[in-house]
Design a protein around this motif. Sequence first.
Motif, short mmCIF file in Angstrom:
data_model
loop_
_atom_site.label_atom_id
_atom_site.label_comp_id
_atom_site.label_asym_id
_atom_site.label_seq_id
_atom_site.Cartn_x
_atom_site.Cartn_y
_atom_site.Cartn_z
N ARG A 142 -33.63 11.90 -6.66
CA ARG A 142 -34.34 12.88 -7.50
C ARG A 142 -35.74 12.33 -7.78
O ARG A 142 -35.87 11.13 -8.10
CB ARG A 142 -33.58 13.11 -8.82
CG ARG A 142 -32.28 13.89 -8.63
CD ARG A 142 -31.49 14.00 -9.92
NE ARG A 142 -31.02 12.69 -10.38
CZ ARG A 142 -31.45 12.07 -11.48
NH1 ARG A 142 -32.37 12.64 -12.26
NH2 ARG A 142 -30.98 10.88 -11.81
N ALA B 208 -45.71 10.16 -6.54
CA ALA B 208 -44.40 10.67 -6.92
C ALA B 208 -43.71 9.69 -7.86
O ALA B 208 -43.97 8.49 -7.81
CB ALA B 208 -43.55 10.87 -5.67
N ARG B 209 -42.85 10.20 -8.72
CA ARG B 209 -42.04 9.34 -9.60
C ARG B 209 -40.58 9.53 -9.24
O ARG B 209 -40.08 10.66 -9.24
CB ARG B 209 -42.20 9.74 -11.07
CG ARG B 209 -43.47 9.31 -11.72
CD ARG B 209 -43.56 9.96 -13.09
NE ARG B 209 -44.89 9.79 -13.66
CZ ARG B 209 -45.15 8.85 -14.59
NH1 ARG B 209 -44.19 8.07 -15.05
NH2 ARG B 209 -46.37 8.73 -15.07
N ILE B 210 -39.93 8.40 -8.95
CA ILE B 210 -38.50 8.45 -8.63
C ILE B 210 -37.72 8.50 -9.95
O ILE B 210 -37.93 7.65 -10.83
CB ILE B 210 -38.08 7.22 -7.81
CG1 ILE B 210 -38.89 7.12 -6.51
CG2 ILE B 210 -36.57 7.27 -7.49
CD1 ILE B 210 -38.65 8.22 -5.51
N ARG B 211 -36.84 9.51 -10.07
CA ARG B 211 -36.06 9.65 -11.31
C ARG B 211 -34.67 9.05 -11.19
O ARG B 211 -34.11 8.61 -12.18
CB ARG B 211 -35.91 11.15 -11.66
CG ARG B 211 -37.23 11.86 -11.86
CD ARG B 211 -37.95 11.30 -13.07
NE ARG B 211 -39.19 12.01 -13.36
CZ ARG B 211 -40.07 11.63 -14.28
NH1 ARG B 211 -39.83 10.52 -14.99
NH2 ARG B 211 -41.15 12.33 -14.48
N GLY B 212 -34.16 9.09 -9.98
CA GLY B 212 -32.81 8.54 -9.84
C GLY B 212 -32.38 8.51 -8.38
O GLY B 212 -32.87 9.28 -7.55
#
Lengths: 143, 317, 390
Positions: free
Chosen positions: A138, A86-90
């Motif tokens: 997010r 997963a990539r954390i966006r904010g």
Amino acid sequence: MGTPPGAAGSGAVPPTRPAQAELPELRIELTPTTVVSTALATMDFTPVHHDPAAARAQGAPEIFLNILTTMGLVERYVTDWAGPRARIRGIDVRLGVPAYAGDTLVLRGTVTARDGGEVTVAVHGAVSIGDHATGTVRLTMPG
Amino acid sequence: MTTVEPAVHRRLAELAERRIELGETRGLPAADPVNLPMIRHWAEAMGDTNPAYTDEEFAAAGPHGEIVAPPAMIQVWTMPGRGGGRPAPTPIDDVLAALDEAGFTGVVATDCRQTYHRYLRLGERPVPGTRLSGMTGPKTTALGLGYFVTWVITWYVADEPVAEMMFRVLKFRPPERGPAAAARDPYPLRPAVGRDTAFFWEGVRQGELRIQKCAGCGTLRHPPGPVCPSCRSTERAHVVASGRGEVFSYVVHHAPPVPGLATPFVVAVVQLPEGVRIVGNVVECEPAKVEIGMPVRVTFREMDDEFVLPVWSPAES
Amino acid sequence: MYSLSGRTAIAGIGATEFSKDSGRSELRLAADAVFAALDDAGVAPAEVDGLVTFTQDANDEIAVARETGIGELTFFSRVPYGGGAACGTVLQAAMAVATGAASTVVCYRAFNERSGSRFGRPSTGLGAEPSSLGAEMSWHVPHGLVTPAAWVAMVARRYMHAYGATSEDFGRVAVAMRRHAATNPAAWFHGRPITLEEHQRSRWIVEPLHLLDCCQESDGAVALVVTSAERARDLRHRPAVVTGAVQGSGAGQMMMTGFYRGDMTGLPEMGVVARGLWEMSGLAPADVQTAILYDHFTPFVLLQLEELGFCARGEARDLVAGGGIELDGGLPVNPHGGQLGEAYIHGMNGIAEAVRQIRGTAANQVTGVHNVLVTAGTGVPTSALVLSTP
């Protein structure tokens, strides 16, 4: 090196994208070691995060978590669940009561929006005296 | 003091205006490039076992194709550390100093919002740019009268913005202090503060009168306890009382002397509109003028350098 | 249905002198009172197999047994909540005797309350105790609400507001108690009555309470011998049969700080006691010829008269103003002078007085006594007795 905080309760990283809307609860015992080691690992040498006398002089009963650690623990809580792809966006957090050494931080999360791989998780971190951090994370999860 | 003198407010607002117009000021680049030892140290302290940060084999095959830093570490790279070097000036410094001077010496962070455009890779050396984005106030808050100050830090690698952080603090005037801020004798009448009651005293310190509310059935309860007697729930929440109340009964204590208090003093049982009763002193009122049914309002009094007590003063009906 | 009523009796009473400075240890006082009670009953120490006291008493049962030559014990127990324990000690003893856990039980209370540790002093440390009582007191200690007088005054003020009672109404209780004590040679205030004017002129302690609304502080000890009604008949004196013995705690009860429940104009725990007492004894208020009402502070005598059913809510002041609690009134209250007049031995001296009224040997003997009501400490979880002629 001691056991990392919450290691016992974190469980295995799920290999695939979970479908459930509720994240498993994570309880982190805020030992003085946890508070001090995270403050130093975030390069925060403000005395109230490692020196009990300095904390008491400011009216706090104990040393307490710094904000950089709160952000780190929220991120860790969500990626424990979402997995390493997963990539954390904010991360958007409203800060509440301090998280003092000796207390327990209980993190709970709920998926509030899911649009393809774009996921929003509402996170609530509570300590015994009230809400420590409330907000959203997010992230993008692999399809 | 419950208001800000117009001249003081104007001076603060104008300073903020000028600093906002100044825009962004770049700071010093990270002392160390993004590196594996600091990442591993951070991950171990946080209890974060995500292999994307520390496991080269996983990282090579993972979504980033290499080791990346945890995004929440973004601020860590540009922290001043213990080196003793003065951090580069930012447009925020003057504004916070001016608020201190105006008596808004209390500070509490209220919001932290981070946006990560991409993950940082080993060897990168982010540079922070800080701008003041707003100051609002004066506002009456639970902690006291204060201004919210908001700033934004953008981190750049070369000139590419990689992450942003909006940070907001409340600068407030702490509850009234005696004329001398010198250390006072400790107030001898201390409560036992434990797991079941810490939330109340924590609230008092923040200028909130908190009433325990059962998270299960919503019942309000004072004095609080560990279990809801209505539904057995141990999930406890609280509401912040309006601060209004009415004297339900009261006494005037004359004898014997009580350490920490000058006699005569008034203690009342106050009925709150929220439906519970609470015991507290009635202040700023001659004992002879106190009567049952009298409307009162809570204020917070520092009894010594550490201990704050909710007390009640006469209010308009 | 099984009932405790009538199965046991108080066969012996004993006390030390009542003073302001006993000049001896609390354990010595306890032993002196126990010997006096056993001699009064005609029972040897070796016959005693049970001891009961207050949780607050500083003298362990085993220490009292050692000092008095009481040998083996098969029953020992304590009753909590300050003066609320008084009649509860007799309940415990009666239950032990009725069940066969013990055959002869001595109840005792001994302290140097005036020359030693005084209860009227501010309890400032209570709030810091890591106990449920400490947690309770933490809502009161920081505000200086730290003395029994203040806790009682808070309820008294609300009662005055609700029913129009005045400080003079409280004063009349003090005047009556001092009048009774004046003719009781054992009373500290023997020969020293007061007037209502003196009451009104006495200094404020905690408004609305004057000094003369507050009972005295005393050194002394009282002991009682409880055994089966059957055995008591063969002992020295006419037995005071335990026809009613109950304890009571109200809903939402606290230790003297019941400010968070109901209308704060009554004593709910005494209401619990009243219901149980009348039911167990099969009696009604009209069947009682004299009452020993716990009188550490005058207002609660009024509230007790109402809770126990001697008059309607708010009407106790009329009963008192009409002379109802005087020695020649409809319900003589505390013929010995109570704790306001005789001594403050945490209510135990009142039980001894009830026994004397049953025997017909009291200094201020009420005529035609068959049933005496006795209550214990008020504002706390409490207890009460009805003692009767055989």
